[in-house]
Scaffold this active site. Structure first.
Site, short mmCIF file in Angstrom:
data_model
loop_
_atom_site.label_atom_id
_atom_site.label_comp_id
_atom_site.label_asym_id
_atom_site.label_seq_id
_atom_site.Cartn_x
_atom_site.Cartn_y
_atom_site.Cartn_z
N SER A 6 -5.15 5.19 -4.14
CA SER A 6 -5.00 6.62 -4.62
C SER A 6 -4.78 6.75 -5.95
O SER A 6 -3.91 6.19 -6.69
CB SER A 6 -3.97 7.23 -3.80
N ASP A 46 0.98 -1.27 0.05
CA ASP A 46 0.21 0.01 -0.02
C ASP A 46 0.83 1.20 0.04
O ASP A 46 1.95 0.99 0.14
CB ASP A 46 -0.71 -0.09 1.23
N GLY A 76 -7.19 4.36 3.67
CA GLY A 76 -7.37 3.20 2.74
C GLY A 76 -8.60 3.22 1.54
O GLY A 76 -8.60 2.34 0.56
N ILE A 77 -9.65 3.88 1.91
CA ILE A 77 -10.73 4.12 1.07
C ILE A 77 -10.72 5.14 -0.01
O ILE A 77 -10.08 5.91 0.19
CB ILE A 77 -12.17 3.95 1.82
N ARG A 94 -11.27 8.14 -2.73
CA ARG A 94 -11.92 9.64 -2.49
C ARG A 94 -13.33 9.55 -2.96
O ARG A 94 -13.91 10.35 -1.78
CB ARG A 94 -11.11 10.45 -3.99
N ASP A 146 -0.16 5.18 1.02
CA ASP A 146 -0.38 5.98 1.87
C ASP A 146 -0.20 5.35 3.28
O ASP A 146 -1.10 4.59 3.60
CB ASP A 146 -1.51 6.79 1.78
N ASP A 201 -1.50 -0.35 5.96
CA ASP A 201 -1.70 0.38 7.38
C ASP A 201 -3.15 0.40 7.69
O ASP A 201 -3.43 1.04 8.51
CB ASP A 201 -1.04 1.60 7.23
C1 BG6 Z 1 -5.52 6.11 0.19
C2 BG6 Z 1 -5.53 6.74 1.40
O1 BG6 Z 1 -4.51 5.37 -0.05
O2 BG6 Z 1 -5.98 6.66 -0.93
C3 BG6 Z 1 -7.14 7.33 1.39
O3 BG6 Z 1 -5.42 6.01 2.49
C4 BG6 Z 1 -7.38 8.29 0.24
O4 BG6 Z 1 -7.03 7.83 2.72
C5 BG6 Z 1 -7.24 7.14 -1.03
O5 BG6 Z 1 -8.67 8.68 0.34
C6 BG6 Z 1 -7.52 7.97 -2.48
O6 BG6 Z 1 -6.36 8.79 -2.49
P1 BG6 Z 1 -6.63 9.89 -3.82
O7 BG6 Z 1 -5.33 10.31 -3.74
O8 BG6 Z 1 -7.08 9.16 -5.16
O9 BG6 Z 1 -7.80 10.89 -3.64
MG MG Z 2 -2.57 2.99 3.34
#
Ligand code: BG6
Ligand code: MG
Length: 219
Positions: free
Chosen positions: A115, A8, A45-46, A48, A10, A169
């Site tokens: 992300s 992962d 982890g979830i 946007r 973030d 995480d």
């Molecule tokens: C995850 C983060 O890795 O990515 C989340 O833990 C975040 O907090 C998600 O919402 C989506 O990220 P992004 O960069 O596409 O907005």
């Molecule tokens: Mg993460």
């Protein structure tokens, strides 16, 4: 035998939770919504869109889908601007060492992130070179806790899930790894990732030596 690692991003390779917090807080303040660090934690982890829906549910707000997309985009602009200041100094302690070690030992290494900004974050860190495959929020339709991103990454590494270890995480990230049939390493407190096969409080403790010592029969 473990032949691959799926990371992962973030909260594992770098700590972006604070930047996500600032951006969601900025949007929420502008909208008159409540948002705090506790709620931010639950977004780990979830995706946007799932995140903005969770914030709106918390505030009992309903809006047209187009408006929700627009607001998520507004938050993303703030977040992306803040990524500009990220450099090679911003790895979580231990993360670069583990990636380097895995590379030297010839393991397959992939990213499995929710992300859509993952490539930019890896570029800021100069970390693209550590990965055989980069799976991000654009790679699969169903995001964590669905196992799809990890299954896709394993496929790209040409390995079955049982030969891959996922490093996560987020509670929902560990859920995704388990549903997909992967071995899992959780980074963080027991209440969050205690259901992983192996858990460390921080990435600094997650050395290849410690991981191999725990999964003795798998290396
Ligand atoms: C995850 C983060 O890795 O990515 C989340 O833990 C975040 O907090 C998600 O919402 C989506 O990220 P992004 O960069 O596409 O907005
Ligand atoms: Mg993460």
């Amino acid at each position: 035998m473990i032949k691959g690692f799926i990371f992962d991003l973030d909260g594992v390779i770098t700590d972006t939770a604070e930047l996500h917090y600032e951006a969601w807080k900025n949007l929420s303040d502008a909208m008159g919504w409540h948002f705090d660090r506790g709620l931010n934690e639950s977004l780990r982890g979830i995706s946007r869109m799932d995140s903005i829906k969770a914030i709106m549910d918390h505030n009992k707000i309903e809006l047209e889908p187009g408006m929700v997309e627009e607001l998520a985009e507004r938050k993303n602009k703030i977040y992306v601007d803040s990524l500009g200041g990220m450099t090679e100094q911003d790895y979580l302690p231990g993360a670069r060492e583990l990636l380097t070690h895995l590379r030297n030992e010839g393991f397959g290494v992939a990213l499995g992130s929710s992300s859509k900004n993952a490539v930019m974050v890896l570029q800021q860190l100069n970390a693209i070179r550590y990965f055989d495959f980069i799976g991000d929020g654009n790679t699969v339709a169903k995001s964590k806790p669905a196992p799809d991103i990890f299954l896709y990454a394993a496929q790209q590494l040409k390995l079955p899930p049982a030969q891959c270890l996922v490093v996560e995480d987020a509670e929902k990230g560990v859920d995704a790894a388990k549903t997909g049939g992967f071995y899992s390493v959780g980074i963080g407190p027991k209440e969050r990732v205690g259901h992983a096969d192996l858990r460390f409080d921080s990435m600094g403790e997650a050395t290849l030596f410690e991981i191999k010592s725990h999964f003795k029969d798998l290396f």
